[in-house]
Design a protein around this motif. Structure first.
Motif, PDB file in Angstrom:
ATOM      1  N   PHE A  94       9.959 -22.921  -3.882  1.00 28.89           N
ATOM      2  CA  PHE A  94      11.317 -22.867  -4.409  1.00 28.89           C
ATOM      3  C   PHE A  94      11.748 -21.416  -4.642  1.00 28.89           C
ATOM      4  O   PHE A  94      12.866 -21.010  -4.281  1.00 28.89           O
ATOM      5  CB  PHE A  94      11.382 -23.668  -5.705  1.00 28.89           C
ATOM      6  CG  PHE A  94      12.736 -23.688  -6.345  1.00 28.89           C
ATOM      7  CD1 PHE A  94      13.818 -24.269  -5.713  1.00 28.89           C
ATOM      8  CD2 PHE A  94      12.934 -23.115  -7.595  1.00 28.89           C
ATOM      9  CE1 PHE A  94      15.070 -24.291  -6.301  1.00 28.89           C
ATOM     10  CE2 PHE A  94      14.178 -23.127  -8.201  1.00 28.89           C
ATOM     11  CZ  PHE A  94      15.247 -23.715  -7.552  1.00 28.89           C
ATOM     12  N   CYS A  95      10.834 -20.608  -5.235  1.00 30.73           N
ATOM     13  CA  CYS A  95      11.158 -19.192  -5.467  1.00 30.73           C
ATOM     14  C   CYS A  95      11.334 -18.436  -4.153  1.00 30.73           C
ATOM     15  O   CYS A  95      12.153 -17.523  -4.068  1.00 30.73           O
ATOM     16  CB  CYS A  95      10.053 -18.538  -6.298  1.00 30.73           C
ATOM     17  SG  CYS A  95      10.069 -19.016  -8.037  1.00 30.73           S
ATOM     18  N   LEU A  96      10.552 -18.827  -3.134  1.00 27.02           N
ATOM     19  CA  LEU A  96      10.682 -18.163  -1.838  1.00 27.02           C
ATOM     20  C   LEU A  96      12.066 -18.361  -1.223  1.00 27.02           C
ATOM     21  O   LEU A  96      12.635 -17.451  -0.628  1.00 27.02           O
ATOM     22  CB  LEU A  96       9.616 -18.688  -0.879  1.00 27.02           C
ATOM     23  CG  LEU A  96       8.200 -18.117  -0.983  1.00 27.02           C
ATOM     24  CD1 LEU A  96       7.289 -18.796   0.029  1.00 27.02           C
ATOM     25  CD2 LEU A  96       8.187 -16.615  -0.754  1.00 27.02           C
ATOM     26  N   ILE A  97      12.609 -19.567  -1.363  1.00 25.60           N
ATOM     27  CA  ILE A  97      13.815 -19.906  -0.598  1.00 25.60           C
ATOM     28  C   ILE A  97      15.107 -19.780  -1.394  1.00 25.60           C
ATOM     29  O   ILE A  97      16.192 -19.933  -0.829  1.00 25.60           O
ATOM     30  CB  ILE A  97      13.708 -21.340  -0.033  1.00 25.60           C
ATOM     31  CG1 ILE A  97      13.710 -22.373  -1.161  1.00 25.60           C
ATOM     32  CG2 ILE A  97      12.458 -21.500   0.809  1.00 25.60           C
ATOM     33  CD1 ILE A  97      13.654 -23.795  -0.670  1.00 25.60           C
ATOM     34  N   ILE A  98      15.035 -19.495  -2.711  1.00 25.42           N
ATOM     35  CA  ILE A  98      16.268 -19.399  -3.504  1.00 25.42           C
ATOM     36  C   ILE A  98      17.277 -18.417  -2.895  1.00 25.42           C
ATOM     37  O   ILE A  98      18.468 -18.726  -2.798  1.00 25.42           O
ATOM     38  CB  ILE A  98      15.943 -19.011  -4.967  1.00 25.42           C
ATOM     39  CG1 ILE A  98      15.394 -20.220  -5.727  1.00 25.42           C
ATOM     40  CG2 ILE A  98      17.195 -18.507  -5.689  1.00 25.42           C
ATOM     41  CD1 ILE A  98      15.008 -19.917  -7.159  1.00 25.42           C
TER      42      ILE A  98
ATOM     43  N   ALA B  28       9.343 -15.080  -8.871  1.00 25.28           N
ATOM     44  CA  ALA B  28      10.516 -15.320  -9.719  1.00 25.28           C
ATOM     45  C   ALA B  28      11.065 -14.002 -10.263  1.00 25.28           C
ATOM     46  O   ALA B  28      12.287 -13.791 -10.310  1.00 25.28           O
ATOM     47  CB  ALA B  28      10.133 -16.261 -10.864  1.00 25.28           C
ATOM     48  N   LEU B  29      10.173 -13.085 -10.650  1.00 23.15           N
ATOM     49  CA  LEU B  29      10.634 -11.797 -11.159  1.00 23.15           C
ATOM     50  C   LEU B  29      11.329 -10.985 -10.070  1.00 23.15           C
ATOM     51  O   LEU B  29      12.307 -10.267 -10.340  1.00 23.15           O
ATOM     52  CB  LEU B  29       9.445 -11.013 -11.729  1.00 23.15           C
ATOM     53  CG  LEU B  29       8.830 -11.572 -13.019  1.00 23.15           C
ATOM     54  CD1 LEU B  29       7.646 -10.729 -13.449  1.00 23.15           C
ATOM     55  CD2 LEU B  29       9.878 -11.650 -14.132  1.00 23.15           C
TER      56      LEU B  29
ATOM     57  N   LEU C  66      18.012 -19.773 -12.315  1.00 24.11           N
ATOM     58  CA  LEU C  66      16.926 -20.600 -11.780  1.00 24.11           C
ATOM     59  C   LEU C  66      15.592 -19.850 -11.799  1.00 24.11           C
ATOM     60  O   LEU C  66      14.563 -20.401 -12.181  1.00 24.11           O
ATOM     61  CB  LEU C  66      17.269 -21.038 -10.358  1.00 24.11           C
ATOM     62  CG  LEU C  66      18.435 -22.023 -10.212  1.00 24.11           C
ATOM     63  CD1 LEU C  66      18.735 -22.275  -8.731  1.00 24.11           C
ATOM     64  CD2 LEU C  66      18.118 -23.344 -10.914  1.00 24.11           C
ATOM     65  N   SER C  67      15.618 -18.594 -11.396  1.00 28.17           N
ATOM     66  CA  SER C  67      14.382 -17.814 -11.364  1.00 28.17           C
ATOM     67  C   SER C  67      13.848 -17.567 -12.770  1.00 28.17           C
ATOM     68  O   SER C  67      12.624 -17.547 -12.983  1.00 28.17           O
ATOM     69  CB  SER C  67      14.620 -16.476 -10.651  1.00 28.17           C
ATOM     70  OG  SER C  67      15.038 -16.687  -9.315  1.00 28.17           O
ATOM     71  N   ALA C  68      14.739 -17.369 -13.742  1.00 24.98           N
ATOM     72  CA  ALA C  68      14.298 -17.153 -15.124  1.00 24.98           C
ATOM     73  C   ALA C  68      13.612 -18.404 -15.676  1.00 24.98           C
ATOM     74  O   ALA C  68      12.600 -18.303 -16.388  1.00 24.98           O
ATOM     75  CB  ALA C  68      15.493 -16.766 -15.996  1.00 24.98           C
ATOM     76  N   ILE C  69      14.149 -19.565 -15.362  1.00 25.92           N
ATOM     77  CA  ILE C  69      13.520 -20.819 -15.826  1.00 25.92           C
ATOM     78  C   ILE C  69      12.123 -20.962 -15.231  1.00 25.92           C
ATOM     79  O   ILE C  69      11.156 -21.285 -15.938  1.00 25.92           O
ATOM     80  CB  ILE C  69      14.409 -22.016 -15.453  1.00 25.92           C
ATOM     81  CG1 ILE C  69      15.719 -21.968 -16.229  1.00 25.92           C
ATOM     82  CG2 ILE C  69      13.664 -23.327 -15.725  1.00 25.92           C
ATOM     83  CD1 ILE C  69      16.724 -23.029 -15.815  1.00 25.92           C
ATOM     84  N   VAL C  70      12.017 -20.713 -13.921  1.00 25.32           N
ATOM     85  CA  VAL C  70      10.711 -20.827 -13.268  1.00 25.32           C
ATOM     86  C   VAL C  70       9.740 -19.781 -13.811  1.00 25.32           C
ATOM     87  O   VAL C  70       8.569 -20.066 -14.072  1.00 25.32           O
ATOM     88  CB  VAL C  70      10.868 -20.679 -11.739  1.00 25.32           C
ATOM     89  CG1 VAL C  70       9.492 -20.645 -11.070  1.00 25.32           C
ATOM     90  CG2 VAL C  70      11.693 -21.824 -11.170  1.00 25.32           C
ATOM     91  N   ALA C  71      10.214 -18.547 -14.012  1.00 24.52           N
ATOM     92  CA  ALA C  71       9.355 -17.485 -14.529  1.00 24.52           C
ATOM     93  C   ALA C  71       8.844 -17.823 -15.927  1.00 24.52           C
ATOM     94  O   ALA C  71       7.665 -17.590 -16.244  1.00 24.52           O
ATOM     95  CB  ALA C  71      10.113 -16.158 -14.543  1.00 24.52           C
TER      96      ALA C  71
ATOM     97  N   TRP D 280       4.933 -18.465 -16.502  1.00 23.89           N
ATOM     98  CA  TRP D 280       4.274 -17.479 -17.358  1.00 23.89           C
ATOM     99  C   TRP D 280       3.317 -18.175 -18.335  1.00 23.89           C
ATOM    100  O   TRP D 280       2.203 -17.692 -18.578  1.00 23.89           O
ATOM    101  CB  TRP D 280       5.311 -16.666 -18.120  1.00 23.89           C
ATOM    102  CG  TRP D 280       4.709 -15.669 -19.070  1.00 23.89           C
ATOM    103  CD1 TRP D 280       4.406 -15.856 -20.386  1.00 23.89           C
ATOM    104  CD2 TRP D 280       4.301 -14.337 -18.745  1.00 23.89           C
ATOM    105  NE1 TRP D 280       3.851 -14.729 -20.913  1.00 23.89           N
ATOM    106  CE2 TRP D 280       3.762 -13.770 -19.932  1.00 23.89           C
ATOM    107  CE3 TRP D 280       4.333 -13.558 -17.595  1.00 23.89           C
ATOM    108  CZ2 TRP D 280       3.273 -12.474 -19.988  1.00 23.89           C
ATOM    109  CZ3 TRP D 280       3.841 -12.266 -17.641  1.00 23.89           C
ATOM    110  CH2 TRP D 280       3.315 -11.738 -18.819  1.00 23.89           C
ATOM    111  N   HIS D 281       3.758 -19.293 -18.895  1.00 24.29           N
ATOM    112  CA  HIS D 281       2.879 -20.045 -19.802  1.00 24.29           C
ATOM    113  C   HIS D 281       1.661 -20.583 -19.042  1.00 24.29           C
ATOM    114  O   HIS D 281       0.537 -20.570 -19.573  1.00 24.29           O
ATOM    115  CB  HIS D 281       3.657 -21.195 -20.449  1.00 24.29           C
ATOM    116  CG  HIS D 281       4.662 -20.745 -21.455  1.00 24.29           C
ATOM    117  ND1 HIS D 281       4.321 -20.099 -22.629  1.00 24.29           N
ATOM    118  CD2 HIS D 281       6.023 -20.832 -21.476  1.00 24.29           C
ATOM    119  CE1 HIS D 281       5.394 -19.821 -23.329  1.00 24.29           C
ATOM    120  NE2 HIS D 281       6.455 -20.251 -22.645  1.00 24.29           N
TER     121      HIS D 281
END
Length: 591
Positions: A230-234, A287-288, A372-377, A381-382
């Motif tokens: 998902f992060c790759l294709i955003i 994501a970052l 979207l990337s912030a939510i995934v990051a 991270w957790h």
């Protein structure tokens, strides 16, 4: 009328009390171990099955006094128990055609210490032997039910499969299934619950189809891999630029997946948690990068690098399933990758248009990418911090410098050569997709470095292959001098006894002894080193807290496993030290 209502309520409550009491009297066992041996003769396929008697519920087996089983009066009930609880839950197929329900040819009660299930012939002869006498004083919860089921077949050379549905026997049911084919070779399977249709000796197409489905389901069910994808294709709005990215990811994880299946991955206990940590780290980094501004022209390179890590993650999930590949390991691995690729394509086909539509109509593209990337990051991270905490619990020790390490380094160099070659091919594909085939997206300097590295590695591989026979013989002699066989007595009886107490107290409820003995042990560990077995035990046991025992305790449990498999004891205790344990080779005894 009110009185009638009260009576009805009282009657219903009484029924509930009786039902609860009945359920408690025939409670479902927490963990059940099932053993099955199968072989096809001229016109019959026979299954010899062993299950704990307490797993056969709704049949009241008579008892002599207290908890002791009345074997004489219970024996006439065994045929009915076998038909209702075992034969009715096994579906056999010959060349895809369903066979009739199995006929019970024999059933008997056995002691938990009985070893007849070491082979098909022994187990079948044992079931046909006279029943145990009542004087045995066998507690009913320790009794085993052994059954022989027969199925009519057209030819022993047919293709057979079974759909076991024995998960109902316990809350957690583990089955060891061993199949003897027409040519006399034996294949072992171990699975939990109901595994679906199991081909006893699958063909190449049959195995490939099964693993394509498995790969497809795994990528869609693996939240780690989906979030990374998902992060790759955003940032992408079109499918074409994604082809190179997805190809890079697929090529990379295919290399490490196959390498791991062929035994080229580290066997240390810390390696799986390290990979899980790196997978979470890859999601965080992607994501970052989306947050600070993605570099799309380099994204395929990130996909390739992190794909190498994800490939090891795929191998951990695939480890238990590879037993169902039969003789077609490589074809199954390639088919699994095809399934993963199909799953990825489905995700891309759905997500890219959906993101394009959302960014065009409801939210600005840059703002949507950041949210979207912030939510995934945040979520990943957790995961990363939790997995790092688990990784810190493992200790790392440097490998012993010997011939085995040299061979491992050489295999690593060959793997690196394959990785560099794949990287170069993917770079050429990306350049072609970018309509600039004359220029590599890696840059001229990096391209020359890759070519030089590949050349040096190739020279090293050729030089190793061209080593004089005398030098190889000398290295082999040195290895043999420093290697001890498990047939020479590498543990003591006292150590194995301590190991049995530890196993019974901490491991037996989660790990079935049958999975550590006989052909299962031989297929899994024959020819390997004790250090690998110790690392596996440390990684897996106890199930709820792996790695929580001391080194001496793990060595004792391993000694007990060796004793169960008929290895002779000696005068020196089995060491836990990795260097000393690496010098002990597992050579399975012939019995």
């Amino acid at each position: 009328m009110p009185r009638l209502s009260y009576r009805v309520v009282a009657f219903v409550l009484a029924l509930l009390v009786v039902s609860v009491g009945a359920v408690q009297g025939h409670e479902v066992p927490a963990r059940v171990a099932v053993q099955m041996l199968a072989r096809a003769d001229s016109n019959r396929l026979r299954l010899v099955v062993r299950v704990p008697l307490e797993a056969v519920r709704d049949i009241d087996f008579p008892r002599t006094s207290g908890e002791y089983l009345d074997i004489t009066r219970s024996t006439p009930l065994l045929g009915e128990a076998a038909s209702l609880w075992i034969a009715g839950y096994l579906e056999l197929f010959e060349d895809g055609r369903a066979l009739p329900t199995g006929t019970v040819e024999g059933a008997r009660i056995s002691l938990p210490s009985d070893r007849s299930f070491e082979s098909f012939d022994k187990a079948r002869a044992h079931v046909a032997s006279p029943p145990l006498p009542n004087e045995e004083q066998l507690p009913w919860r320790q009794a085993m039910l052994d059954v022989v089921l027969a199925y009519p077949i057209a030819s022993p050379a047919s293709s057979f499969s079974v759909r076991p549905l024995l998960a109902h026997l316990g809350v957690s049911t583990t089955t060891i299934l061993r199949w003897t084919s027409a040519d006399g070779s034996e294949r072992a399977y171990e699975y939990k619950g109901n595994p679906g249709l199991v081909a006893l000796d699958p063909g190449a197409l049959q195995a490939a189809g099964q693993f394509i489905r498995l790969g497809f389901e795994h990528i869609l069910g693996g939240i780690d891999h989906l979030l990374f994808l998902f992060c790759l294709i955003i940032p992408f709005r079109r499918i074409r630029p994604l082809v190179g990215v997805v190809t890079a990811f697929t090529a990379a994880h295919s290399i490490t997946l196959i390498a791991s299946a062929l035994g080229m991955a580290p066997s240390a206990a810390w390696f799986p948690p390290l990979i899980e940590f790196l997978i979470a780290l890859s999601i965080v980094l992607m994501a970052l990068e989306n947050l600070v501004g993605p570099k799309l022209e380099r994204r395929w390179l990130y996909a390739f690098g992190f794909g190498l890590v994800h490939g090891f993650g795929f191998s951990f999930a695939l480890r238990d399933a590879l037993q169902f590949a039969g003789r077609h390991l490589l074809a199954s691995l390639l088919a699994f990758n095809v399934g993963v690729e199909l799953g990825q394509l489905l995700v891309i086909v759905v997500l890219v248009p959906a993101l394009a539509l959302a960014f065009r109509r409801w939210v600005p593209e840059r703002a949507g990418t950041i949210v979207l990337s912030a939510i995934v990051a945040h979520e990943s991270w957790h995961w990363m911090t939790d997995r790092f905490g688990i990784l810190r619990e493992y200790s790392f020790s440097w490998p012993t410098v010997d011939v085995g390490l040299a061979a491992a380094v050489l295999r690593g160099l060959m793997l690196l050569l394959v990785i560099i070659g794949a990287l170069w091919l993917v770079a050429a594909l990306v350049a072609r997709l970018a309509h600039d085939p004359a220029r590599s997206p890696l840059g001229d300097g990096v391209g020359k470095a890759i070519g030089s590295s590949a050349g040096l590695l190739l020279v090293a591989a050729i030089a190793s292959a061209a080593t004089p026979a005398a030098a190889r013989a000398q290295g082999s002699a040195q290895q043999n001098e420093s290697t001890t066989s498990t047939l020479a007595g590498v543990y003591t009886d006292a150590q194995a006894k301590r190991g049995k107490d530890i196993y019974v107290g901490t491991c037996r409820e989660c790990h079935v002894p049958a999975s550590h003995t006989g052909v299962v042990f031989k297929n899994s560990w024959g020819g390997k080193r004790i250090s690998e077995l110790l690392a596996y035990m440390t990684e897996k046991m106890p199930k709820n807290s792996p790695g929580s025992l001391t080194g001496d305790e793990y060595a004792a449990v391993t000694a007990y496993i060796l004793m169960l498999n008929g290895f002779p004891s000696g005068d020196v205790e089995l060491p836990y030290d990795s260097a000393a344990a690496h010098r002990i080779r597992i050579e399975t005894p012939s019995r």
